[in-house]
Scaffold this active site. Structure first.
Site, PDB file in Angstrom:
ATOM      1  N   PHE A 191       8.905   4.189  11.991  1.00  0.00           N
ATOM      2  CA  PHE A 191       9.478   5.347  11.310  1.00  0.00           C
ATOM      3  C   PHE A 191      10.104   6.310  12.313  1.00  0.00           C
ATOM      4  O   PHE A 191       9.830   6.238  13.512  1.00  0.00           O
ATOM      5  CB  PHE A 191       8.393   6.077  10.515  1.00  0.00           C
ATOM      6  CG  PHE A 191       7.817   5.279   9.373  1.00  0.00           C
ATOM      7  CD1 PHE A 191       8.499   5.164   8.177  1.00  0.00           C
ATOM      8  CD2 PHE A 191       6.580   4.659   9.494  1.00  0.00           C
ATOM      9  CE1 PHE A 191       7.960   4.443   7.118  1.00  0.00           C
ATOM     10  CE2 PHE A 191       6.031   3.937   8.449  1.00  0.00           C
ATOM     11  CZ  PHE A 191       6.727   3.829   7.254  1.00  0.00           C
ATOM     12  N   LEU A 199       0.834  -1.203   0.000  1.00  0.00           N
ATOM     13  CA  LEU A 199       0.000   0.000   0.000  1.00  0.00           C
ATOM     14  C   LEU A 199       0.868   1.252   0.000  1.00  0.00           C
ATOM     15  O   LEU A 199       1.724   1.417   0.870  1.00  0.00           O
ATOM     16  CB  LEU A 199      -0.907  -0.006   1.235  1.00  0.00           C
ATOM     17  CG  LEU A 199      -1.866   1.163   1.419  1.00  0.00           C
ATOM     18  CD1 LEU A 199      -2.863   1.220   0.270  1.00  0.00           C
ATOM     19  CD2 LEU A 199      -2.600   1.037   2.757  1.00  0.00           C
ATOM     20  N   LYS A 219       1.288   7.301   0.644  1.00  0.00           N
ATOM     21  CA  LYS A 219       1.272   8.708   0.241  1.00  0.00           C
ATOM     22  C   LYS A 219       0.026   9.061  -0.573  1.00  0.00           C
ATOM     23  O   LYS A 219      -0.206  10.241  -0.861  1.00  0.00           O
ATOM     24  CB  LYS A 219       2.526   9.040  -0.562  1.00  0.00           C
ATOM     25  CG  LYS A 219       3.814   8.911   0.238  1.00  0.00           C
ATOM     26  CD  LYS A 219       5.026   9.230  -0.607  1.00  0.00           C
ATOM     27  CE  LYS A 219       6.310   9.092   0.199  1.00  0.00           C
ATOM     28  NZ  LYS A 219       7.517   9.379  -0.608  1.00  0.00           N
ATOM     29  N   ASP A 221      18.227  -4.280  19.273  1.00  0.00           N
ATOM     30  CA  ASP A 221      17.072  -4.474  18.394  1.00  0.00           C
ATOM     31  C   ASP A 221      16.092  -5.494  18.971  1.00  0.00           C
ATOM     32  O   ASP A 221      14.881  -5.260  19.000  1.00  0.00           O
ATOM     33  CB  ASP A 221      17.529  -4.966  17.022  1.00  0.00           C
ATOM     34  CG  ASP A 221      18.153  -3.873  16.172  1.00  0.00           C
ATOM     35  OD1 ASP A 221      18.146  -2.709  16.604  1.00  0.00           O
ATOM     36  OD2 ASP A 221      18.641  -4.180  15.073  1.00  0.00           O
TER      37      ASP A 221
END
Length: 397
Positions: free
Chosen positions: A102, A77, A80, A174
């Site tokens: 993000f 998808l 934007k 992580d």
């Protein structure tokens, strides 16, 4: 699905993450039965997809991606596009947990920040995983595992005094930091929501999580106002608790700290009298050299035979293949099989969770990019002609 093996059945998660921290967290959740839908860019696919080795030539996928993204669906998808907002709005009717990775502010610019999605679904649980957090002076700074370990203080005393900090074989910040703490926080938020129907924005900083791993040495440092040092602490090489090279260039792991274990260890190497040197702080370096000389006289198999059945906290350092084929890993069912979309079978590391003695043994490998586009769009009310239009415009392909 068996509820014993899938206790999180019913949780539905939108996963906007890539690479390792977020995907590993959602793998753990999916392994426990949660339904995870990955939202992926059709033009910038997850780099983990291309990490060698590649399996299944008909539908090429990396071994790492096939494992870390197993049991998840994939929706390609383009976030934007205006149409993406409507698709996400519809998905939020069912998917009430969001995980994103993000930098701070990116999801807000795309129109999918916490406040925007909370306006659509008030009880949403929204987890943001970043290197340095949603606030603070480094929130926009790029980083990787090595950087978070450096900033957290962990790297400063993990390694050897002659060579300095050393890299671990796995990504500590992580996985042990970001992934595991994210799962714990999400499940805590789910429990809270069950009580009062409230949503929450969870801020997971991998550096924060790595800093929290300074559990023992950090606690001591805060009280004593003295930093832990390389090979100076009890568990980082400052005692005889260490790895020792054998005659065949393998290693023996010696963790015989408690008196009863130390006594068994020194008896095993033929020097029971050395137990008296353990508490002599100025003797530790020489004691380790003496132990090294003894261990170097026999190969790993010989030492394994000596300490087999000997409760001394002494074990062979196995390579990965040896560990995977060991009786321990086999009996603990830590290996499983996963099938790709065209039936190709791959061996994988299994989930460590075992409920009522049961653990899944077969999974669905990580999906090809956008494999579930049509099924997902149909499920949320799009007609076939609308799906064709969306696909032709490059929104979901």
């Amino acid at each position: 699905m068996d509820d014993h093996k899938n206790p999180l059945q019913g949780l539905k998660i939108l996963d906007f993450t890539t690479l390792l921290p977020g995907p590993y967290a959602t793998m753990l959740l999916a392994d426990m039965g949660a339904e995870v839908l990955r939202i992926e860019s059709p033009t910038r696919p997850d780099m983990l997809r291309g990490l060698p080795p590649i399996i299944d030539t008909e539908n090429p996928v990396s071994a790492a991606h096939a494992t870390i993204n197993r049991n998840k669906k994939s929706l390609a998808l383009d976030l934007k596009t205006p149409e993406a907002k409507e698709i996400i709005r519809r998905l939020l009717r069912e998917y009430d947990i969001v995980i994103e990775q993000f930098r701070p502010g990116v999801m807000e610019k795309l129109g999918f920040g916490y406040e925007s999605l909370r306006a659509i679904r008030a009880d949403i649980i929204y987890c943001s995983i970043t290197g340095y957090g949603q606030s603070g002076p480094l929130k926009q700074r790029a980083g990787h595992d090595i950087n978070y370990l450096a900033r957290s203080g962990l790297a400063s005393y993990s390694g050897r005094s002659k060579t300095g900090p050393s890299l671990s074989g796995m990504q500590v910040a992580d996985i042990a930091g970001g992934s595991h703490h994210a799962v714990m926080a999400i499940l805590a938020a789910v429990y809270k929501r069950m009580q009062n129907n409230s949503g929450v924005h969870i801020d997971i900083s991998m550096t924060d999580c790595a800093f929290a791993l300074n559990a023992i040495n950090g606690a001591n440092a805060l009280v004593e106002n003295c930093d832990p040092q390389l090979e100076m602490e009890l568990l980082n090489g400052g005692s005889f608790y260490d790895y020792y090279r054998t005659a065949d260039n393998r290693y023996l792991a010696v963790g015989s700290l408690e008196p009863q274990f130390a006594k068994a260890f020194f008896a095993g190497i033929g020097h029971p009298e050395w137990i008296n040197r353990v508490l002599e702080a100025d003797q530790q370096e020489q004691l380790k050299r003496d132990i090294s000389d003894i261990v170097a006289q026999r190969n790993l198999r010989q030492w394994t035979d000596i300490f087999d059945g000997n409760d001394a906290c002494v074990e062979p350092v196995l390579n990965f293949s040896e560990a995977a084929e060991s009786t321990l890993i086999q009996e603990r069912k830590m290996l499983c099989l996963a099938s790709t979309s065209n039936g190709y079978t791959i061996r994988q590391i299994n989930t460590p969770f075992c409920f009522d003695g049961e653990k899944n043994q077969r999974y669905i490998a990580g999906s090809p990019l956008g494999e579930h586009n049509q099924a997902i769009l149909q499920a949320i009310g799009y007609e076939p002609d609308e799906i064709d239009t969306i696909s032709s415009q490059g929104i979901t392909t």
